[in-house]
Design a protein around this motif. Structure first.
Motif, PDB file in Angstrom:
ATOM      1  N   LYS A  61      27.446 -17.670  53.793  1.00 57.69           N
ATOM      2  CA  LYS A  61      26.553 -18.165  52.737  1.00 57.69           C
ATOM      3  C   LYS A  61      25.212 -18.586  53.343  1.00 57.69           C
ATOM      4  O   LYS A  61      24.708 -19.682  53.118  1.00 57.69           O
ATOM      5  CB  LYS A  61      27.180 -19.337  51.977  1.00 57.69           C
ATOM      6  CG  LYS A  61      28.478 -19.012  51.295  1.00 57.69           C
ATOM      7  CD  LYS A  61      28.227 -18.216  50.046  1.00 57.69           C
ATOM      8  CE  LYS A  61      29.510 -18.095  49.246  1.00 57.69           C
ATOM      9  NZ  LYS A  61      29.766 -16.739  48.840  1.00 57.69           N
ATOM     10  N   THR A  62      24.622 -17.650  54.119  1.00 52.49           N
ATOM     11  CA  THR A  62      23.392 -17.945  54.841  1.00 52.49           C
ATOM     12  C   THR A  62      22.360 -16.850  54.608  1.00 52.49           C
ATOM     13  O   THR A  62      22.662 -15.664  54.714  1.00 52.49           O
ATOM     14  CB  THR A  62      23.679 -18.055  56.359  1.00 52.49           C
ATOM     15  OG1 THR A  62      24.657 -19.068  56.561  1.00 52.49           O
ATOM     16  CG2 THR A  62      22.426 -18.400  57.133  1.00 52.49           C
ATOM     17  N   TRP A  93       9.003 -28.248  62.052  1.00 50.71           N
ATOM     18  CA  TRP A  93      10.012 -28.970  61.276  1.00 50.71           C
ATOM     19  C   TRP A  93      11.052 -28.001  60.734  1.00 50.71           C
ATOM     20  O   TRP A  93      12.215 -28.324  60.594  1.00 50.71           O
ATOM     21  CB  TRP A  93       9.345 -29.706  60.114  1.00 50.71           C
ATOM     22  CG  TRP A  93       8.747 -30.998  60.533  1.00 50.71           C
ATOM     23  CD1 TRP A  93       7.571 -31.174  61.214  1.00 50.71           C
ATOM     24  CD2 TRP A  93       9.293 -32.290  60.326  1.00 50.71           C
ATOM     25  NE1 TRP A  93       7.361 -32.494  61.429  1.00 50.71           N
ATOM     26  CE2 TRP A  93       8.399 -33.217  60.891  1.00 50.71           C
ATOM     27  CE3 TRP A  93      10.435 -32.770  59.716  1.00 50.71           C
ATOM     28  CZ2 TRP A  93       8.610 -34.584  60.858  1.00 50.71           C
ATOM     29  CZ3 TRP A  93      10.642 -34.134  59.678  1.00 50.71           C
ATOM     30  CH2 TRP A  93       9.740 -35.018  60.250  1.00 50.71           C
ATOM     31  N   ILE A  94      10.584 -26.836  60.358  1.00 52.58           N
ATOM     32  CA  ILE A  94      11.467 -25.835  59.755  1.00 52.58           C
ATOM     33  C   ILE A  94      11.264 -24.522  60.494  1.00 52.58           C
ATOM     34  O   ILE A  94      10.137 -24.073  60.668  1.00 52.58           O
ATOM     35  CB  ILE A  94      11.158 -25.640  58.253  1.00 52.58           C
ATOM     36  CG1 ILE A  94      11.433 -26.929  57.493  1.00 52.58           C
ATOM     37  CG2 ILE A  94      11.955 -24.490  57.675  1.00 52.58           C
ATOM     38  CD1 ILE A  94      11.012 -26.883  56.043  1.00 52.58           C
ATOM     39  N   SER A 112      18.697 -20.450  55.895  1.00 55.83           N
ATOM     40  CA  SER A 112      19.017 -21.438  54.872  1.00 55.83           C
ATOM     41  C   SER A 112      20.477 -21.277  54.478  1.00 55.83           C
ATOM     42  O   SER A 112      20.913 -20.182  54.114  1.00 55.83           O
ATOM     43  CB  SER A 112      18.117 -21.237  53.652  1.00 55.83           C
ATOM     44  OG  SER A 112      18.351 -22.236  52.692  1.00 55.83           O
ATOM     45  N   LEU A 113      21.225 -22.371  54.553  1.00 51.94           N
ATOM     46  CA  LEU A 113      22.626 -22.360  54.143  1.00 51.94           C
ATOM     47  C   LEU A 113      22.718 -22.584  52.647  1.00 51.94           C
ATOM     48  O   LEU A 113      21.985 -23.384  52.078  1.00 51.94           O
ATOM     49  CB  LEU A 113      23.399 -23.465  54.869  1.00 51.94           C
ATOM     50  CG  LEU A 113      23.419 -23.369  56.386  1.00 51.94           C
ATOM     51  CD1 LEU A 113      24.054 -24.624  56.981  1.00 51.94           C
ATOM     52  CD2 LEU A 113      24.152 -22.128  56.832  1.00 51.94           C
ATOM     53  N   ILE A 122      20.722 -18.990  45.629  1.00 52.04           N
ATOM     54  CA  ILE A 122      19.307 -19.243  45.896  1.00 52.04           C
ATOM     55  C   ILE A 122      18.513 -18.811  44.675  1.00 52.04           C
ATOM     56  O   ILE A 122      18.627 -17.679  44.217  1.00 52.04           O
ATOM     57  CB  ILE A 122      18.856 -18.496  47.157  1.00 52.04           C
ATOM     58  CG1 ILE A 122      19.525 -19.159  48.361  1.00 52.04           C
ATOM     59  CG2 ILE A 122      17.341 -18.501  47.289  1.00 52.04           C
ATOM     60  CD1 ILE A 122      19.130 -18.625  49.686  1.00 52.04           C
ATOM     61  N   GLY A 123      17.717 -19.733  44.161  1.00 46.22           N
ATOM     62  CA  GLY A 123      16.889 -19.446  43.006  1.00 46.22           C
ATOM     63  C   GLY A 123      15.478 -19.058  43.408  1.00 46.22           C
ATOM     64  O   GLY A 123      15.119 -19.056  44.591  1.00 46.22           O
TER      65      GLY A 123
END
Length: 170
Positions: A61-62, A93-94, A112-113, A122-123
Protein backbone atom coordinates in the motif's frame (compact mmCIF):
# COMPACT_ATOMS: atom_id res chain seq x y z
CA UNK A 1 5.27 26.88 -6.96
CA UNK A 2 3.27 25.28 -9.75
CA UNK A 3 -0.36 24.60 -8.97
CA UNK A 4 -1.62 21.43 -10.59
CA UNK A 5 -5.07 20.07 -11.18
CA UNK A 6 -6.67 16.90 -12.43
CA UNK A 7 -9.60 18.93 -13.68
CA UNK A 8 -12.02 17.04 -11.42
CA UNK A 9 -13.43 17.44 -7.96
CA UNK A 10 -11.84 15.20 -5.31
CA UNK A 11 -11.29 11.88 -7.10
CA UNK A 12 -10.42 8.78 -5.11
CA UNK A 13 -8.73 5.86 -6.85
CA UNK A 14 -7.80 2.46 -5.48
CA UNK A 15 -4.89 2.47 -7.93
CA UNK A 16 -3.17 5.86 -7.64
CA UNK A 17 -1.34 5.32 -10.95
CA UNK A 18 -4.71 5.88 -12.67
CA UNK A 19 -5.02 9.20 -10.83
CA UNK A 20 -1.45 10.17 -11.80
CA UNK A 21 -2.35 9.47 -15.43
CA UNK A 22 -5.40 11.77 -15.15
CA UNK A 23 -3.20 14.46 -13.60
CA UNK A 24 -0.75 14.15 -16.51
CA UNK A 25 -3.57 14.45 -19.03
CA UNK A 26 -5.05 17.51 -17.33
CA UNK A 27 -1.64 19.23 -17.42
CA UNK A 28 -0.79 18.17 -21.01
CA UNK A 29 2.21 16.07 -19.97
CA UNK A 30 3.30 13.20 -22.16
CA UNK A 31 2.89 9.86 -20.43
CA UNK A 32 4.05 6.28 -20.88
CA UNK A 33 2.16 3.61 -19.02
CA UNK A 34 4.31 0.61 -18.05
CA UNK A 35 1.57 -1.69 -16.84
CA UNK A 36 -1.08 -1.34 -14.18
CA UNK A 37 1.24 -0.17 -11.42
CA UNK A 38 3.80 2.09 -13.11
CA UNK A 39 3.96 5.11 -15.41
CA UNK A 40 6.33 7.86 -16.47
CA UNK A 41 5.22 11.47 -16.94
CA UNK A 42 7.45 13.80 -18.98
CA UNK A 43 7.41 17.31 -17.52
CA UNK A 44 9.18 20.44 -18.71
CA UNK A 45 10.53 22.21 -15.67
CA UNK A 46 11.87 25.72 -15.30
CA UNK A 47 15.47 24.56 -15.79
CA UNK A 48 15.29 21.13 -17.42
CA UNK A 49 13.04 18.30 -18.53
CA UNK A 50 12.05 15.81 -15.84
CA UNK A 51 11.03 12.17 -15.98
CA UNK A 52 8.49 11.71 -13.23
CA UNK A 53 8.07 8.00 -12.51
CA UNK A 54 5.16 6.74 -10.41
CA UNK A 55 5.15 3.25 -8.86
CA UNK A 56 2.30 1.62 -6.90
CA UNK A 57 2.94 -1.40 -4.65
CA UNK A 58 -0.45 -2.84 -3.73
CA UNK A 59 1.11 -5.39 -1.36
CA UNK A 60 2.71 -2.60 0.71
CA UNK A 61 0.00 0.00 0.00
CA UNK A 62 2.79 2.37 -1.03
CA UNK A 63 3.02 4.97 -3.78
CA UNK A 64 6.54 5.97 -4.79
CA UNK A 65 7.74 8.84 -6.97
CA UNK A 66 11.13 9.12 -8.61
CA UNK A 67 11.72 12.43 -10.38
CA UNK A 68 14.82 12.20 -12.60
CA UNK A 69 16.75 15.17 -13.93
CA UNK A 70 17.87 15.33 -17.53
CA UNK A 71 21.58 15.59 -16.64
CA UNK A 72 24.59 13.34 -16.42
CA UNK A 73 27.20 13.66 -13.69
CA UNK A 74 30.76 14.04 -15.01
CA UNK A 75 32.95 11.32 -13.53
CA UNK A 76 35.35 13.87 -12.03
CA UNK A 77 32.51 15.53 -10.07
CA UNK A 78 30.88 12.46 -8.50
CA UNK A 79 32.57 12.82 -5.11
CA UNK A 80 31.30 16.42 -4.87
CA UNK A 81 27.83 15.32 -5.99
CA UNK A 82 27.72 12.73 -3.19
CA UNK A 83 28.82 15.43 -0.73
CA UNK A 84 26.22 17.93 -1.92
CA UNK A 85 23.50 15.23 -1.81
CA UNK A 86 24.24 14.70 1.88
CA UNK A 87 24.11 18.44 2.54
CA UNK A 88 20.85 18.86 0.63
CA UNK A 89 19.20 15.86 2.29
CA UNK A 90 19.95 17.35 5.71
CA UNK A 91 17.61 20.20 4.70
CA UNK A 92 14.79 17.97 3.44
CA UNK A 93 11.57 17.35 5.35
CA UNK A 94 9.92 15.16 2.75
CA UNK A 95 11.70 12.87 0.32
CA UNK A 96 15.39 12.87 -0.56
CA UNK A 97 17.80 13.21 -3.46
CA UNK A 98 20.05 10.39 -4.59
CA UNK A 99 22.42 9.41 -7.37
CA UNK A 100 21.97 6.10 -9.20
CA UNK A 101 25.44 5.30 -10.55
CA UNK A 102 24.27 2.44 -12.83
CA UNK A 103 21.89 4.78 -14.67
CA UNK A 104 24.04 7.88 -14.10
CA UNK A 105 20.90 9.61 -12.83
CA UNK A 106 20.25 12.27 -10.21
CA UNK A 107 16.75 12.12 -8.79
CA UNK A 108 14.33 13.10 -6.07
CA UNK A 109 12.47 10.20 -4.46
CA UNK A 110 9.58 10.02 -2.04
CA UNK A 111 7.05 7.39 -0.97
CA UNK A 112 3.66 7.63 0.67
CA UNK A 113 2.05 4.85 2.69
CA UNK A 114 -1.67 4.35 2.30
CA UNK A 115 -2.22 1.76 5.02
CA UNK A 116 -4.42 3.96 7.21
CA UNK A 117 -8.03 2.66 7.06
CA UNK A 118 -9.29 6.25 7.33
CA UNK A 119 -7.45 7.21 4.14
CA UNK A 120 -8.06 3.98 2.25
CA UNK A 121 -6.88 5.37 -1.08
CA UNK A 122 -5.01 8.32 -2.49
CA UNK A 123 -7.26 11.16 -3.55
CA UNK A 124 -6.70 14.05 -5.92
CA UNK A 125 -5.47 16.47 -3.25
CA UNK A 126 -2.91 13.97 -1.94
CA UNK A 127 -1.63 13.21 -5.45
CA UNK A 128 -1.38 16.87 -6.44
CA UNK A 129 0.46 17.72 -3.21
CA UNK A 130 2.98 14.91 -3.73
CA UNK A 131 3.66 15.92 -7.33
CA UNK A 132 3.89 19.64 -6.48
CA UNK A 133 6.30 18.86 -3.64
CA UNK A 134 8.57 16.75 -5.84
CA UNK A 135 8.58 19.30 -8.67
CA UNK A 136 9.21 22.15 -6.23
CA UNK A 137 12.19 20.40 -4.65
CA UNK A 138 13.65 19.52 -8.05
CA UNK A 139 13.35 23.14 -9.20
CA UNK A 140 14.80 24.45 -5.93
CA UNK A 141 17.91 22.24 -5.96
CA UNK A 142 18.62 21.88 -9.69
CA UNK A 143 20.86 24.98 -9.69
CA UNK A 144 22.93 23.47 -6.85
CA UNK A 145 23.73 20.42 -8.99
CA UNK A 146 24.55 22.66 -11.97
CA UNK A 147 26.89 24.86 -9.90
CA UNK A 148 28.77 21.79 -8.63
CA UNK A 149 28.95 19.90 -11.94
CA UNK A 150 29.53 22.68 -14.45
CA UNK A 151 30.26 25.82 -12.43
CA UNK A 152 33.21 24.27 -10.59
CA UNK A 153 31.83 25.34 -7.21
CA UNK A 154 32.29 23.36 -4.02
CA UNK A 155 29.12 21.85 -2.54
CA UNK A 156 29.13 24.55 0.16
CA UNK A 157 29.47 27.37 -2.38
CA UNK A 158 26.80 25.88 -4.63
CA UNK A 159 24.25 25.59 -1.83
CA UNK A 160 24.99 29.12 -0.64
CA UNK A 161 24.69 30.50 -4.19
CA UNK A 162 21.49 28.66 -5.04
CA UNK A 163 19.75 29.19 -1.72
CA UNK A 164 19.98 32.97 -1.79
CA UNK A 165 16.48 34.38 -1.79
CA UNK A 166 16.14 37.62 -3.69
CA UNK A 167 13.92 40.35 -2.29
CA UNK A 168 12.33 43.14 -4.30
CA UNK A 169 12.42 43.64 -8.05
CA UNK A 170 15.13 44.69 -10.46
Amino acid sequence: MTTLSTGHSEIISQNPVDLAEELAGANDWAVERHGEDELTMFISGQYTDLQFRVFWREDFKTLQFACLFDLKVPEGRRADIYRVLGMINERMWIGHFEYWSEEDALLFRHASLVGDPLIGAIGEEHMVTMVETALGECERFYPVFQFVMWGGQSPEEAIESAMLECAGTA
